[in-house]
Design a protein around this motif. Structure first.
Motif, mmCIF file in Angstrom:
data_model
loop_
_atom_site.group_PDB
_atom_site.id
_atom_site.type_symbol
_atom_site.label_atom_id
_atom_site.label_comp_id
_atom_site.label_asym_id
_atom_site.label_seq_id
_atom_site.Cartn_x
_atom_site.Cartn_y
_atom_site.Cartn_z
ATOM 1 N N ALA A 135 8.775 124.555 62.680
ATOM 2 C CA ALA A 135 8.510 124.108 61.301
ATOM 3 C C ALA A 135 7.296 123.506 60.915
ATOM 4 C CB ALA A 135 9.588 122.744 61.322
ATOM 5 N N ILE A 136 6.849 123.313 59.705
ATOM 6 C CA ILE A 136 5.046 123.207 59.261
ATOM 7 C C ILE A 136 5.227 122.459 58.386
ATOM 8 C CG2 ILE A 136 3.426 123.770 58.921
ATOM 9 C CD1 ILE A 136 3.534 126.881 60.368
ATOM 10 N N VAL A 137 4.406 121.263 58.412
ATOM 11 C CA VAL A 137 4.428 120.238 57.281
ATOM 12 C C VAL A 137 3.027 120.399 57.141
ATOM 13 C CG1 VAL A 137 4.969 118.026 56.418
ATOM 14 C CG2 VAL A 137 6.653 118.947 57.317
ATOM 15 N N ASN A 138 2.346 120.714 55.621
ATOM 16 C CA ASN A 138 1.100 120.204 55.065
ATOM 17 C C ASN A 138 0.816 119.337 54.762
ATOM 18 O OD1 ASN A 138 0.218 122.559 56.833
ATOM 19 N ND2 ASN A 138 0.676 124.025 55.058
ATOM 20 N N MET A 139 0.028 118.289 54.534
ATOM 21 C CA MET A 139 -0.462 117.023 53.705
ATOM 22 C C MET A 139 -0.954 117.498 52.623
ATOM 23 S SD MET A 139 1.524 114.159 53.806
ATOM 24 C CE MET A 139 1.689 114.682 56.196
ATOM 25 N N THR A 140 -0.641 117.712 51.373
ATOM 26 C CA THR A 140 -1.705 117.613 50.842
ATOM 27 C C THR A 140 -0.914 116.025 49.814
ATOM 28 O OG1 THR A 140 -1.695 118.612 47.780
ATOM 29 C CG2 THR A 140 0.736 117.907 49.094
ATOM 30 N N SER A 141 -1.965 116.254 48.633
ATOM 31 C CA SER A 141 -1.468 114.406 47.976
ATOM 32 C C SER A 141 -1.257 114.834 46.388
ATOM 33 C CB SER A 141 -2.929 114.079 47.955
ATOM 34 O OG SER A 141 -3.385 112.966 46.646
ATOM 35 N N ALA A 181 4.660 121.125 51.581
ATOM 36 C CA ALA A 181 4.006 120.573 51.974
ATOM 37 C C ALA A 181 4.752 119.391 51.300
ATOM 38 C CB ALA A 181 3.249 120.695 50.392
ATOM 39 N N ILE A 182 4.350 117.864 51.739
ATOM 40 C CA ILE A 182 4.434 116.336 51.637
ATOM 41 C C ILE A 182 3.044 116.051 50.518
ATOM 42 C CG2 ILE A 182 5.306 114.379 51.780
ATOM 43 C CD1 ILE A 182 6.603 115.115 54.250
ATOM 44 N N ALA A 183 3.223 115.890 49.082
ATOM 45 C CA ALA A 183 2.528 114.845 48.310
ATOM 46 C C ALA A 183 2.387 113.439 48.326
ATOM 47 C CB ALA A 183 2.343 115.185 47.035
ATOM 48 N N PRO A 184 1.917 113.330 49.682
ATOM 49 C CA PRO A 184 2.147 111.282 49.421
ATOM 50 C C PRO A 184 0.664 110.802 47.716
ATOM 51 C CG PRO A 184 1.707 112.066 51.163
ATOM 52 C CD PRO A 184 0.297 113.844 50.459
ATOM 53 N N GLY A 185 1.402 109.337 47.382
ATOM 54 C CA GLY A 185 1.374 109.014 46.059
ATOM 55 C C GLY A 185 1.585 107.025 46.395
ATOM 56 N N ASN A 186 0.093 106.497 45.855
ATOM 57 C CA ASN A 186 0.153 105.037 45.881
ATOM 58 C C ASN A 186 0.476 104.734 48.019
ATOM 59 O OD1 ASN A 186 -0.536 105.290 43.885
ATOM 60 N ND2 ASN A 186 2.332 104.895 42.415
ATOM 61 N N ILE A 187 0.206 105.272 48.651
ATOM 62 C CA ILE A 187 0.333 104.803 49.920
ATOM 63 C C ILE A 187 -0.756 104.520 50.531
ATOM 64 C CG2 ILE A 187 0.768 105.621 52.493
ATOM 65 C CD1 ILE A 187 3.073 105.708 50.031
ATOM 66 N N PRO A 188 -0.778 102.830 50.935
ATOM 67 C CA PRO A 188 -1.776 101.734 51.504
ATOM 68 C C PRO A 188 -2.296 102.842 52.894
ATOM 69 C CG PRO A 188 -0.271 100.863 50.425
ATOM 70 C CD PRO A 188 0.297 102.226 51.424
ATOM 71 N N THR A 189 -3.583 103.261 52.842
ATOM 72 C CA THR A 189 -4.514 104.227 53.809
ATOM 73 C C THR A 189 -5.555 103.869 53.906
ATOM 74 O OG1 THR A 189 -4.464 106.466 53.573
ATOM 75 C CG2 THR A 189 -2.343 105.811 53.772
ATOM 76 N N PRO A 190 -5.963 103.890 55.068
ATOM 77 C CA PRO A 190 -7.908 103.793 54.894
ATOM 78 C C PRO A 190 -8.527 104.939 54.279
ATOM 79 C CG PRO A 190 -6.620 103.904 56.909
ATOM 80 C CD PRO A 190 -5.860 104.354 57.219
#
Length: 266
Positions: A135-141, A181-190
């Motif tokens: 399994a592979i997950v690619n982080m988009t936004s 793919a996962i598209a995060p939004g509004n997640i506090p990160t650096p």
């Protein structure tokens, strides 16, 4: 589920901070052997040391496909395999008006955010195809799935990850390799603060607070998202519960891409 990943070996790029760190920590908590790959040696080594057994750090610049290949080969040789690859490492472009942008960081952004994801997927899949799947997950936004102003190169790079992920999912399905793919939004990160290159500390703080306030106003769910929320989506897609899911882009954004929040009742 405790120990769900007890027999799994996982690589997480960009694993020393933010969403990557939360993902490393959660996989480790669920029993996996985890390799945190990052360019930041101090944070990466600290993380691996704090987790202890089954946690490893490898210093890698994912913008160099050969280094990504070495990462995968070393993991397979030393840990006995590779079952899950999380291509999370990314950088932001500079926060400036498009007409004032000299596009000077285009190559750097694309090499990390796109080429790094493609190389990670390819090298991991070559092993997985011979080992019976993975399994592979690619982080988009959501910046790559929804139009908007600012950080144009970053948005373009994340949009490329979306199309690549869907295409890779189709091609690799015959090998029982799932690619999502996962598209995060509004997640506090650096990551957001890093877009303030060239600004003073005060300007960066002002811009970050301004952007986050806009994000909050566009989010239907009142609760602030966390890196752990994204990590839990990663383990869902790569675990037994996600065994029939491939080729999707999953927003983890508090409903932001679904639509505007309703006005508060007086």
């Amino acid at each position: 589920m405790p120990d769900e990943f007890a027999d799994k070996v996982v690589i997480v790029t960009g694993g020393a901070s933010g969403i990557g760190r939360a993902t490393v920590e959660l996989f480790h908590e669920l029993g996996a052997t985890v390799v945190a790959a990052d360019i930041d040696a101090d944070r990466g080594e600290q993380l691996a040391e704090s987790l202890g057994e089954r946690a490893h750090f490898r210093q890698v610049d994912v913008g160099d496909p050969d280094r990504v290949g070495e990462l995968v080969r070393n993991t397979v040789e030393t840990l006995g395999g590779l079952h899950i690859m999380v291509n999370n490492a990314a950088v932001s472009s500079r926060l400036r008006k498009f007409l004032d942008d000299d596009l000077g960081d285009f190559q750097r952004i694309m090499s990390i955010n796109v080429l790094g994801v493609m190389a990670g997927t390819q090298h991991a899949a070559r092993h997985m195809a011979e080992a019976g799947g993975g399994a592979i997950v690619n982080m988009t936004s959501i910046g790559g799935t929804e139009a908007g102003g600012g950080v144009m190169i970053y948005r373009a790079s994340k949009a490329a990850v979306v199309q690549f992920t869907k295409s890779a999912a189709i091609e690799l399905a015959r090998h029982d390799i799932r690619v999502n793919a996962i598209a995060p939004g509004n997640i506090p990160t650096p990551l957001l603060a890093s877009s303030g290159e060239g600004m003073s500390a005060e300007e960066i703080e002002y811009q970050e607070n301004r952007v986050r306030e806009i994000m909050r106003s566009n989010r239907p769910l009142p609760r602030e998202g966390t890196p752990r929320d994204v990590a839990e989506a990663v383990t869902y897609l790569t675990g037994e519960r996600g065994r029939y899911i491939t080729g999707i882009v999953l927003p983890v954004d508090g409903g932001t891409t679904a639509g505007k929040p309703l006005p508060k009742r007086s």
